[in-house]
Design an enzyme around this catalytic site. Structure first.
Site, short mmCIF file in Angstrom:
data_model
loop_
_atom_site.label_atom_id
_atom_site.label_comp_id
_atom_site.label_asym_id
_atom_site.label_seq_id
_atom_site.Cartn_x
_atom_site.Cartn_y
_atom_site.Cartn_z
N HIS A 38 0.84 -1.21 0.00
CA HIS A 38 0.00 0.00 0.00
C HIS A 38 0.87 1.26 0.00
CE1 HIS A 38 -2.76 -2.85 2.31
NE2 HIS A 38 -3.51 -2.50 1.30
N GLY A 148 -2.49 -1.58 -7.33
CA GLY A 148 -1.45 -2.61 -7.39
C GLY A 148 -1.75 -3.69 -8.41
#
Ligand code: AMP
Length: 281
Positions: A38, A148
Site C-alpha cells: 500500500h 497494485g
C-alpha cells in the site's frame, strides 16, 4: 502531515484548491491494515500529485457471506502512524452509513470480466469493488488512481469501468511488492502461521518458474503451464482455487501463450486464500 477528512463534504472542500489545470490529485483506495505494498502506491501518488487522498474502508459488499469481513484485520491508528511519516496525506475513513445508506439500491458491474477467476470463487465480489470505487471516484474526482498489479483482475475491471463510464481518472498500475521470500504482501498474510508463510512462497516460485521455462522453450501450452504450477504449489501444501493463463485484457483463457498473456492463481494455505500473478513480457 496527516489531514483527516471526516466526510465526503470535507474531502470536496479540502480538494477544491487543487482542482486547477496545473494541480493533480492522486487517490489510493485501500481497506487498511497497511503494508509496504500500500505504502508504495502512496509514495507514487505523493511523488506525482499535488494532493494525495488515501481511503480506508473495509467494504462489506465485496465480501461473501461466508468470508472474512468480520475478521479482516483493522488497526486505524497504526495505519495513520504509517502514513504520517510519508508526507501530506489526506485520509478519508468513511462511516458505513456514509457509503451505504439503508436504502442503497445502485450497483456497478463490469459484467464480462467479473464472473471468471476470482469472480467465480467470490460471487458478487467485483460488483462490490466497482460500486465502492465508483463512489470514491465521484467524491474525490482524482486525476490519477494508484492501484497494485497484485490484484490484477481488479485492476483490469476498474480500468474498463473507468473507460466505459467516462471517468476522467487515469489508473496508474503499480508493481507488486513482496516479502523477502517472494510472497506477495497482503493484509491477509497476517492469518498465516510461520510454516504457511514459507510454504506460500511456492506461489511466486511457481509463477517465476513458468515464465523462465516459457523463455527457455518459447513454445509452451497453457495446460503445461497450469499443470506445472498446480503440482509445485500442491507439493508445498497449498490447495489450488484456480490457476489459469489468460489474455491480459480480456482475461479469457489464452489460446496461444505469449507476451500478451498473464498467469493468475489463487490458492489456499491453511484457511487463507492468497492470490498472485505474473506476465510473460
Ligand atoms: P486492499 O487494501 O487489499 O484493498 O488493497 C488496496 C490497494 O493496494 C489495491 O490497489 C491493491 O492492489 C494494492 N496492493 C495490495 N497489496 C499490494 C502489494 N503487495 N503490492 C502492491 N500493491 C498492493
Amino acid at each position: 502531515m496527516i489531514i483527516k477528512l471526516n466526510s465526503g463534504d470535507v474531502v470536496s472542500r479540502y480538494l477544491e484548491k487543487y482542482r486547477t489545470s496545473t494541480s493533480t490529485i492522486g487517490f489510493v483506495p485501500t481497506m487498511g491494515y497497511l503494508h509496504s505494498g500500500h505504502l508504495s502506491l502512496v509514495k507514487k501518488s505523493l511523488q506525482s500529485s499535488h494532493a494525495t487522498v488515501v481511503t480506508i474502508f473495509v467494504n462489506p459488499s465485496q465480501f461473501g457471506k461466508d468470508e472474512d469481513f468480520g475478521q479482516y484485520p483493522r488497526d486505524t491508528q497504526r495505519d495513520i502512524d504509517l502514513l504520517s511519516s510519508m508526507g501530506d496525506v489526506g485520509i478519508y475513513i468513511p462511516t458505513m452509513e456514509e457509503m451505504y445508506s439503508p436504502n442503497h439500491k445502485t450497483w456497478i458491474e463490469v459484467s464480462a470480466l467479473s464472473n471468471r477467476l476470482c469472480g467465480h470463487s467470490r460471487k458478487g465480489h467485483f460488483r462490490g469493488v466497482t460500486t465502492i470505487v465508483a463512489k470514491f471516484l465521484n467524491i474525490i474526482q482524482p486525476d490519477k488512481m494508484f492501484m497494485g498489479e497484485k490484484d490484477f483482475q481488479q485492476l483490469v475491471i476498474l480500468e474498463k469501468m473507468v473507460a466505459d463510464l467516462s471517468y476522467q481518472t487515469k489508473i496508474v498500475r503499480c508493481p507488486t511488492i513482496r516479502e523477502q521470500n517472494g510472497l506477495a504482501m497482503s493484509s491477509r498474510n497476517k492469518y498465516l502461521n510461520s510454516v504457511e508463510k514459507e510454504q506460500a512462497a511456492s506461489i511466486y516460485q511457481s509463477l517465476q518458474q513458468a515464465v523462465a521455462k516459457y523463455k527457455r522453450q518459447n513454445v509452451l501450452s497453457r495446460k503445461m503451464i497450469i499443470d506445472d504450477l498446480v503440482s509445485h504449489i500442491e507439493l508445498h501444501g497449498g490447495k489450488i482455487d484456480y490457476a489459469d493463463v489468460v489474455d491480459s485484457q480480456s482475461l479469457q483463457p489464452a489460446e496461444k501463450v505469449g507476451p500478451n498473456c498473464r498467469i493468475l492463481v489463487a490458492a489456499f494455505f491453511g484457511d487463507t486464500r492468497l492470490i498472485d500473478n505474473i506476465g510473460f513480457d
